[in-house]
Design a protein around this motif. Structure first.
Motif, PDB file in Angstrom:
ATOM      1  N   THR A 128       0.829  -1.209   0.000  1.00  0.00           N
ATOM      2  CA  THR A 128       0.000   0.000   0.000  1.00  0.00           C
ATOM      3  C   THR A 128       0.867   1.265   0.000  1.00  0.00           C
ATOM      4  O   THR A 128       0.357   2.363   0.195  1.00  0.00           O
ATOM      5  CB  THR A 128      -0.936   0.008   1.222  1.00  0.00           C
ATOM      6  OG1 THR A 128      -0.157  -0.271   2.382  1.00  0.00           O
ATOM      7  CG2 THR A 128      -2.027  -1.027   1.088  1.00  0.00           C
ATOM      8  N   ARG A 148      -5.942   3.314   2.501  1.00  0.00           N
ATOM      9  CA  ARG A 148      -4.948   2.296   2.141  1.00  0.00           C
ATOM     10  C   ARG A 148      -4.499   1.534   3.382  1.00  0.00           C
ATOM     11  O   ARG A 148      -4.332   0.314   3.358  1.00  0.00           O
ATOM     12  CB  ARG A 148      -3.751   2.958   1.457  1.00  0.00           C
ATOM     13  CG  ARG A 148      -3.863   2.915  -0.049  1.00  0.00           C
ATOM     14  CD  ARG A 148      -3.264   4.113  -0.718  1.00  0.00           C
ATOM     15  NE  ARG A 148      -1.874   4.357  -0.356  1.00  0.00           N
ATOM     16  CZ  ARG A 148      -1.247   5.514  -0.572  1.00  0.00           C
ATOM     17  NH1 ARG A 148      -1.893   6.505  -1.144  1.00  0.00           N
ATOM     18  NH2 ARG A 148       0.004   5.673  -0.232  1.00  0.00           N
ATOM     19  N   THR A 175      -6.532   7.936  -6.465  1.00  0.00           N
ATOM     20  CA  THR A 175      -6.465   7.028  -5.316  1.00  0.00           C
ATOM     21  C   THR A 175      -7.396   5.845  -5.508  1.00  0.00           C
ATOM     22  O   THR A 175      -7.064   4.719  -5.166  1.00  0.00           O
ATOM     23  CB  THR A 175      -6.845   7.780  -4.031  1.00  0.00           C
ATOM     24  OG1 THR A 175      -6.156   9.017  -4.018  1.00  0.00           O
ATOM     25  CG2 THR A 175      -6.489   6.994  -2.804  1.00  0.00           C
ATOM     26  N   ILE A 179      -6.286   1.963  -5.306  1.00  0.00           N
ATOM     27  CA  ILE A 179      -6.858   1.016  -4.359  1.00  0.00           C
ATOM     28  C   ILE A 179      -7.425  -0.193  -5.094  1.00  0.00           C
ATOM     29  O   ILE A 179      -7.255  -1.327  -4.660  1.00  0.00           O
ATOM     30  CB  ILE A 179      -7.901   1.723  -3.474  1.00  0.00           C
ATOM     31  CG1 ILE A 179      -7.139   2.582  -2.471  1.00  0.00           C
ATOM     32  CG2 ILE A 179      -8.819   0.723  -2.788  1.00  0.00           C
ATOM     33  CD1 ILE A 179      -7.985   3.410  -1.569  1.00  0.00           C
ATOM     34  N   TYR A 182      -4.697  -2.629  -5.846  1.00  0.00           N
ATOM     35  CA  TYR A 182      -4.346  -3.479  -4.704  1.00  0.00           C
ATOM     36  C   TYR A 182      -5.353  -4.592  -4.522  1.00  0.00           C
ATOM     37  O   TYR A 182      -5.008  -5.747  -4.301  1.00  0.00           O
ATOM     38  CB  TYR A 182      -4.289  -2.673  -3.394  1.00  0.00           C
ATOM     39  CG  TYR A 182      -3.340  -1.521  -3.421  1.00  0.00           C
ATOM     40  CD1 TYR A 182      -2.060  -1.668  -3.941  1.00  0.00           C
ATOM     41  CD2 TYR A 182      -3.723  -0.287  -2.919  1.00  0.00           C
ATOM     42  CE1 TYR A 182      -1.202  -0.601  -3.972  1.00  0.00           C
ATOM     43  CE2 TYR A 182      -2.856   0.784  -2.943  1.00  0.00           C
ATOM     44  CZ  TYR A 182      -1.590   0.629  -3.476  1.00  0.00           C
ATOM     45  OH  TYR A 182      -0.763   1.672  -3.497  1.00  0.00           O
TER      46      TYR A 182
END
Lengths: 337, 276
Positions: A128, A148, A175, A179, A182
């Motif tokens: 992250t 995160r 962002t 995210i 991830y």
């Protein structure tokens, strides 16, 4: 989806939540396969968070139940809790502790073995991109960094199922895409089942299957592709000088079902390009603008609920319902959601 | 076990980091002990100077008398308000992280109670910084007895705070209820005046107040009840009697421990059964 087994890791049976005479979740039933990315799509106040909070054992169940990883949420809470990770809609970090302390605390709470603790913490911090800030107090973090960190924390104990309640709400587009990267990475690598709620169409597109929820009920459940096919071909959207007359004319001449909302009228046809040229000539009402699109999940939502999926289009009853739900839950009615 | 420890650690770390809270915690005790204590002490001395005073009463120093009460006040306030963090955790969302984890609820309550008790103990011990200015002489015997006594009281009071906090959703609600508890309990505990010559009804409430026994325990240890002349014991109201029985320090410690045990069990039950 080669890694998907055929096991149902979540089985929801007639799950119901009532607050007095108001029913927030009206007996929903469905199941999720292991390794699936499953999404709840719906406007605010549809009952998505309520359902997820019941499945995560933080909210009591009025009726029905759910089986998560083989454990009943009403009877075997501790075992369910061990199997899941959750990123709540509202922040749930201790802002007066450092990032590292928040992660350590999580490891302790979930009894992550001491020998692998630091290694896992470093791993999620790296993923992250928060490793440089590990010793900073969380209150100094930006909204995106906090989010995160919460995602990092939710993964520390290698949950079988990861719940994400509006994971990117209030975050900037950059962002948000980070995210999502991830989330997809982890899902692929760890074969985690991801259960997500969202009211963003583009996020629902990532899902293997989507359930549309409205007024506490599951309206429809299928893959995004099937849902879009169900809308039927291409969507034609137009604004005219007299929408009412246009609706009547289209119904009469072409026998098509037309939806009307604030932005104009829309309907779907099998092949948009071929339909459009004669249509523009033939329609007796003056057309102000016309466009064609392949169906999106928004059109799916429109088809199944008769409304567009937008925050600002919450009707006044929806808002009242939302306020009631919050005040019952002991939250301030006009606080942030 | 480690779970309890980390919940405890979290409260202690935050206490140590919060310098403002640490500094401001000296304000109230300073006002009571130095301003009120010296003013009241002077008035008492001048009253005594005008009449016949029994021998041995010359040693009555109001500031010294008040010091154990101020320890009681500080420990009580810190311990009971430490439970505010539970309500705040709930308001700021952090409680959800704990509640969705597989940690048994009982561990959460134990960790929080121990955290609050430790912080209150540290805060109470900080008050001993006043000792050189008020002429109290400490010895190892006092220190060895006063630390466990403070911790025991702090633990019991923390459990009361957590019991109250377990069902409340807002910090305002918690503070309101606690304020309603704090003032009567403190004023009717003998922290600010000797428990002598009270009206009958007040005497009953004082004897029902668990804080009375905590403050009296601190007085008996810090002022060295055993070495005190009888006339001074009387003047300071240290011969506490319940149903004709002279209450000893050991009785008091036992009662506080028992009361604490009941409170923490209630807090555990309340916290485990509440919808978060």
């Amino acid at each position: 989806m080669t890694k998907n087994s055929n096991r149902d890791i979540i089985v929801v049976k007639n799950l119901t939540k009532r607050y007095g005479s108001f029913t927030a979740v009206k007996g929903i039933s469905f199941s999720v396969k292991e390794g699936e990315l499953f999404g709840f799509l719906g406007p605010n106040g549809a009952g998505k968070s309520t359902s997820i909070n019941m499945m995560c054992t933080v909210l009591s169940v009025t009726e029905g139940t759910a089986i998560l990883n083989g454990h009943d949420i009403t009877r075997d809470k501790a075992r369910v809790r061990e199997a899941i990770g959750i990123i709540f809609q509202d922040p749930s970090l201790d802002e007066n502790l450092t990032a590292l302390e928040n992660l350590k605390l999580h490891c302790v709470m979930y009894k992550v073995d001491k020998s692998v603790r630091m290694q896992r913490i470093m791993e999620v911090l790296e993923m992250t991109e928060l490793i440089d800030r590990k010793d900073s107090l969380v209150k100094t973090f930006s909204g995106g960094m906090k989010r995160r960190l919460e995602i990092a924390r939710g993964l520390l104990h290698y949950p079988k199922i990861l719940f994400l309640d509006e994971p990117t709400i209030g975050l900037d587009p950059q962002t948000r895409s980070h995210i999502w990267k991830y989330i997809m990475d982890i899902k692929e690598r760890e074969n985690i089942t991801v259960f997500l709620t969202t009211h963003y169409m583009d996020e629902a597109e990532y899902c293997d299957r989507v359930a549309i929820m409205d007024h506490g009920e599951l309206v429809v459940l299928d893959t995004p592709a099937n849902l879009k096919n169900a809308v039927g071909g291409d969507v034609i959207r137009l604004r005219t000088e007299d929408d009412e007359m246009a609706v009547a004319e289209i119904g009469k001449r072409y026998g098509l079902a037309v939806t009307r909302d604030r932005d104009g009228i829309s309907f779907s046809v099998a092949s948009g390009e071929e339909f459009m040229a004669p249509f523009i000539k033939e329609l007796p009402v003056k057309i102000l603008s016309i466009g064609m699109s392949r169906p999106t999940l928004n059109d799916v939502f429109l088809k199944f609920t008769g409304r567009a999926l937008r925050d600002e289009e919450l009707s006044s009853t929806d808002q009242l319902r939302e306020t009631m739900k919050r005040s019952r839950a002991g939250l301030r009615p006009f606080g942030r959601s | 076990m480690e779970q309890i420890l980390y919940i405890w650690y979290r409260d202690v770390v935050k206490f140590v980091r919060d310098r403002t809270r640490l500094a401001s915690s000296f304000v109230m005790p300073f006002m009571f002990l130095i301003l009120f204590g010296n003013g009241m002490g002077g008035a008492i001395k001048s009253l005594m100077a005008s009449g016949r005073v029994p021998a041995g009463l010359a040693g009555f120093d109001f500031v010294k008398f008040m010091f154990p009460g101020i320890i009681g006040m500080t420990v009580f306030n810190t311990a009971i308000f430490s439970a505010l963090s539970i309500v705040q955790d709930r308001e700021f969302g952090f409680m959800k992280e704990i509640m969705v984890s597989p940690v048994p609820r009982v561990h959460i309550v134990l960790g929080k109670t121990l955290g609050g008790a430790t912080v209150a103990l540290l805060q109470g011990l900080l008050m001993f910084l006043f000792v050189p200015f008020i002429g109290i002489k400490l010895n190892p015997g006092i220190v060895l007895r006063v630390i466990p006594a403070i911790f025991l009281v702090a633990f019991t009071i923390s459990s009361i705070g957590i019991l109250v906090a377990s069902r409340l959703k807002t910090a305002q609600g918690f503070q309101m209820i606690i304020q309603l508890l704090v003032f009567p309990m403190l004023f009717l505990s003998g922290a600010y005046f000797p428990l002598n010559g009270m009206p009958g009804w007040m005497n009953i409430i004082v004897k029902l107040n668990p804080l009375t026994y905590a403050v009296d325990l601190f007085k008996k240890i810090i002022l060295e009840y055993d070495k005190m002349p009888e006339v001074l014991r009387q003047a300071m109201g240290l011969n506490l009697q319940v149903g004709g029985h002279l209450v000893t320090a050991a009785n008091e410690a036992g009662f506080i421990a028992l009361f604490g045990a009941v409170m923490i069990v209630l807090a555990m039950w309340s916290f485990s059964t509440v919808e978060q």
